[in-house]
Design a protein around this motif. Sequence first.
Motif, PDB file in Angstrom:
ATOM      1  N   THR A  84       0.839  -1.212   0.000  1.00  0.00           N
ATOM      2  CA  THR A  84       0.000   0.000   0.000  1.00  0.00           C
ATOM      3  C   THR A  84       0.870   1.257   0.000  1.00  0.00           C
ATOM      4  OG1 THR A  84      -1.478  -1.296   1.433  1.00  0.00           O
ATOM      5  CG2 THR A  84      -2.116   0.966   0.972  1.00  0.00           C
ATOM      6  N   LEU A  85       1.772   1.316  -0.928  1.00  0.00           N
ATOM      7  CA  LEU A  85       2.705   2.436  -0.987  1.00  0.00           C
ATOM      8  C   LEU A  85       1.985   3.739  -1.267  1.00  0.00           C
ATOM      9  CD1 LEU A  85       5.626   0.631  -2.776  1.00  0.00           C
ATOM     10  CD2 LEU A  85       5.830   1.891  -0.623  1.00  0.00           C
ATOM     11  N   LYS A  86       2.500   4.797  -0.666  1.00  0.00           N
ATOM     12  CA  LYS A  86       1.954   6.133  -0.812  1.00  0.00           C
ATOM     13  C   LYS A  86       3.009   7.052  -1.427  1.00  0.00           C
ATOM     14  CE  LYS A  86      -0.695   5.527   3.474  1.00  0.00           C
ATOM     15  NZ  LYS A  86      -0.952   6.087   4.829  1.00  0.00           N
ATOM     16  N   PRO A  87       2.583   8.134  -2.077  1.00  0.00           N
ATOM     17  CA  PRO A  87       3.572   9.070  -2.627  1.00  0.00           C
ATOM     18  C   PRO A  87       4.562   9.567  -1.572  1.00  0.00           C
ATOM     19  CG  PRO A  87       1.420   9.534  -3.534  1.00  0.00           C
ATOM     20  CD  PRO A  87       1.219   8.490  -2.478  1.00  0.00           C
ATOM     21  N   GLU A  88       4.132   9.705  -0.346  1.00  0.00           N
ATOM     22  CA  GLU A  88       5.034  10.178   0.723  1.00  0.00           C
ATOM     23  C   GLU A  88       6.075   9.142   1.132  1.00  0.00           C
ATOM     24  OE1 GLU A  88       1.678  10.243   0.737  1.00  0.00           O
ATOM     25  OE2 GLU A  88       0.873   9.836   2.756  1.00  0.00           O
ATOM     26  N   ASP A  89       5.970   7.925   0.600  1.00  0.00           N
ATOM     27  CA  ASP A  89       7.007   6.926   0.821  1.00  0.00           C
ATOM     28  C   ASP A  89       8.180   7.085  -0.149  1.00  0.00           C
ATOM     29  OD1 ASP A  89       4.385   4.553   1.373  1.00  0.00           O
ATOM     30  OD2 ASP A  89       5.623   5.521   2.906  1.00  0.00           O
ATOM     31  N   THR A  90       8.038   7.976  -1.107  1.00  0.00           N
ATOM     32  CA  THR A  90       9.109   8.220  -2.069  1.00  0.00           C
ATOM     33  C   THR A  90      10.372   8.674  -1.359  1.00  0.00           C
ATOM     34  OG1 THR A  90       7.590   8.743  -3.869  1.00  0.00           O
ATOM     35  CG2 THR A  90       9.826   9.644  -4.021  1.00  0.00           C
ATOM     36  N   ALA A  91      11.460   7.952  -1.596  1.00  0.00           N
ATOM     37  CA  ALA A  91      12.724   8.257  -0.917  1.00  0.00           C
ATOM     38  C   ALA A  91      13.792   7.291  -1.399  1.00  0.00           C
ATOM     39  CB  ALA A  91      12.566   8.128   0.598  1.00  0.00           C
ATOM     40  N   VAL A  92      15.008   7.601  -1.044  1.00  0.00           N
ATOM     41  CA  VAL A  92      16.089   6.621  -1.169  1.00  0.00           C
ATOM     42  C   VAL A  92      16.102   5.818   0.137  1.00  0.00           C
ATOM     43  CG1 VAL A  92      18.556   6.235  -1.439  1.00  0.00           C
ATOM     44  CG2 VAL A  92      17.431   8.104  -2.682  1.00  0.00           C
ATOM     45  N   TYR A  93      16.037   4.517  -0.010  1.00  0.00           N
ATOM     46  CA  TYR A  93      15.996   3.627   1.158  1.00  0.00           C
ATOM     47  C   TYR A  93      17.378   3.024   1.385  1.00  0.00           C
ATOM     48  CZ  TYR A  93      10.968   4.005   1.528  1.00  0.00           C
ATOM     49  OH  TYR A  93       9.687   4.482   1.727  1.00  0.00           O
ATOM     50  N   TYR A  94      17.818   3.112   2.619  1.00  0.00           N
ATOM     51  CA  TYR A  94      19.132   2.603   3.008  1.00  0.00           C
ATOM     52  C   TYR A  94      18.980   1.489   4.032  1.00  0.00           C
ATOM     53  CZ  TYR A  94      20.824   7.048   1.073  1.00  0.00           C
ATOM     54  OH  TYR A  94      21.098   8.115   0.258  1.00  0.00           O
ATOM     55  N   CYS A  95      19.715   0.415   3.828  1.00  0.00           N
ATOM     56  CA  CYS A  95      19.779  -0.589   4.874  1.00  0.00           C
ATOM     57  C   CYS A  95      21.039  -0.343   5.706  1.00  0.00           C
ATOM     58  CB  CYS A  95      19.771  -2.002   4.314  1.00  0.00           C
ATOM     59  SG  CYS A  95      21.130  -2.419   3.210  1.00  0.00           S
ATOM     60  N   ALA A  96      20.967  -0.761   6.942  1.00  0.00           N
ATOM     61  CA  ALA A  96      22.066  -0.570   7.869  1.00  0.00           C
ATOM     62  C   ALA A  96      22.179  -1.771   8.788  1.00  0.00           C
ATOM     63  CB  ALA A  96      21.850   0.703   8.685  1.00  0.00           C
ATOM     64  N   ALA A  97      23.373  -1.988   9.305  1.00  0.00           N
ATOM     65  CA  ALA A  97      23.595  -3.120  10.204  1.00  0.00           C
ATOM     66  C   ALA A  97      24.683  -2.775  11.209  1.00  0.00           C
ATOM     67  CB  ALA A  97      23.988  -4.362   9.408  1.00  0.00           C
ATOM     68  N   ASP A  98      24.619  -3.450  12.338  1.00  0.00           N
ATOM     69  CA  ASP A  98      25.683  -3.305  13.325  1.00  0.00           C
ATOM     70  C   ASP A  98      25.706  -4.542  14.214  1.00  0.00           C
ATOM     71  OD1 ASP A  98      27.764  -1.396  14.082  1.00  0.00           O
ATOM     72  OD2 ASP A  98      26.816  -1.557  16.064  1.00  0.00           O
ATOM     73  N   TYR A  99      26.897  -4.849  14.683  1.00  0.00           N
ATOM     74  CA  TYR A  99      27.070  -6.007  15.548  1.00  0.00           C
ATOM     75  C   TYR A  99      26.250  -5.812  16.825  1.00  0.00           C
ATOM     76  CZ  TYR A  99      29.276  -9.596  18.381  1.00  0.00           C
ATOM     77  OH  TYR A  99      29.498 -10.677  19.180  1.00  0.00           O
ATOM     78  N   SER A 100      25.577  -6.854  17.234  1.00  0.00           N
ATOM     79  CA  SER A 100      24.734  -6.772  18.422  1.00  0.00           C
ATOM     80  C   SER A 100      25.016  -7.965  19.337  1.00  0.00           C
ATOM     81  CB  SER A 100      23.259  -6.764  18.018  1.00  0.00           C
ATOM     82  OG  SER A 100      22.423  -6.769  19.158  1.00  0.00           O
ATOM     83  N   VAL A 101      25.250  -7.671  20.609  1.00  0.00           N
ATOM     84  CA  VAL A 101      25.524  -8.757  21.553  1.00  0.00           C
ATOM     85  C   VAL A 101      24.240  -9.388  22.073  1.00  0.00           C
ATOM     86  CG1 VAL A 101      27.744  -7.809  22.243  1.00  0.00           C
ATOM     87  CG2 VAL A 101      25.678  -7.162  23.499  1.00  0.00           C
ATOM     88  N   ARG A 102      23.142  -8.659  21.936  1.00  0.00           N
ATOM     89  CA  ARG A 102      21.874  -9.172  22.450  1.00  0.00           C
ATOM     90  C   ARG A 102      20.998  -9.647  21.304  1.00  0.00           C
ATOM     91  NH1 ARG A 102      23.248  -5.104  26.058  1.00  0.00           N
ATOM     92  NH2 ARG A 102      22.457  -3.459  24.715  1.00  0.00           N
ATOM     93  N   ALA A 103      20.516 -10.854  21.412  1.00  0.00           N
ATOM     94  CA  ALA A 103      19.801 -11.499  20.307  1.00  0.00           C
ATOM     95  C   ALA A 103      18.519 -10.788  19.927  1.00  0.00           C
ATOM     96  CB  ALA A 103      19.496 -12.944  20.671  1.00  0.00           C
ATOM     97  N   HIS A 104      17.870 -10.155  20.889  1.00  0.00           N
ATOM     98  CA  HIS A 104      16.548  -9.577  20.624  1.00  0.00           C
ATOM     99  C   HIS A 104      16.553  -8.047  20.669  1.00  0.00           C
ATOM    100  CE1 HIS A 104      15.350 -13.668  20.802  1.00  0.00           C
ATOM    101  NE2 HIS A 104      15.530 -13.777  22.101  1.00  0.00           N
TER     102      HIS A 104
END
Length: 126
Positions: A84-104
């Motif tokens: 259900t995409l909307k015009p206001e969803d228009t953008a460049v989408y970036y994924c990001a990650a980082d090491y995490s010691v806690r599983a949740h």
Amino acid sequence: VQLQASGGGLVQAGASLRLSCAASRRPFSSYAAGWFRQAPGKVREFVTAISRSGATTYYTDSVKGRFTISRDNAKNTVYLQMNTLKPEDTAVYYCAADYSVRAHEVLTDASEFDYWGQGTLVTVSS
């Protein structure tokens, strides 16, 4: 960790897209991940995040009920299903990650992520 985002494109309002973010490092299951977006003329904003286990997710209010984040650690990939995409969803989408010691644990602030993908453009026409 190198992240490669893909899946963006031009769609009409109401359509769906699925973004993918492939990570170069194994095991990717040690990393929490998230998606951010930056619309033209605006600052980058948080969209959604997922814990390294996949058990915990978090969404910004504007996408709740429409977007779903998931991950397949066996494939070193995080997904963003956008419905259900909307015009206001228009953008460049970036994924990001980082090491995490806690599983949740989920990370929601851009400053908490050390690794970023190059971005994929999503354009939603009205």
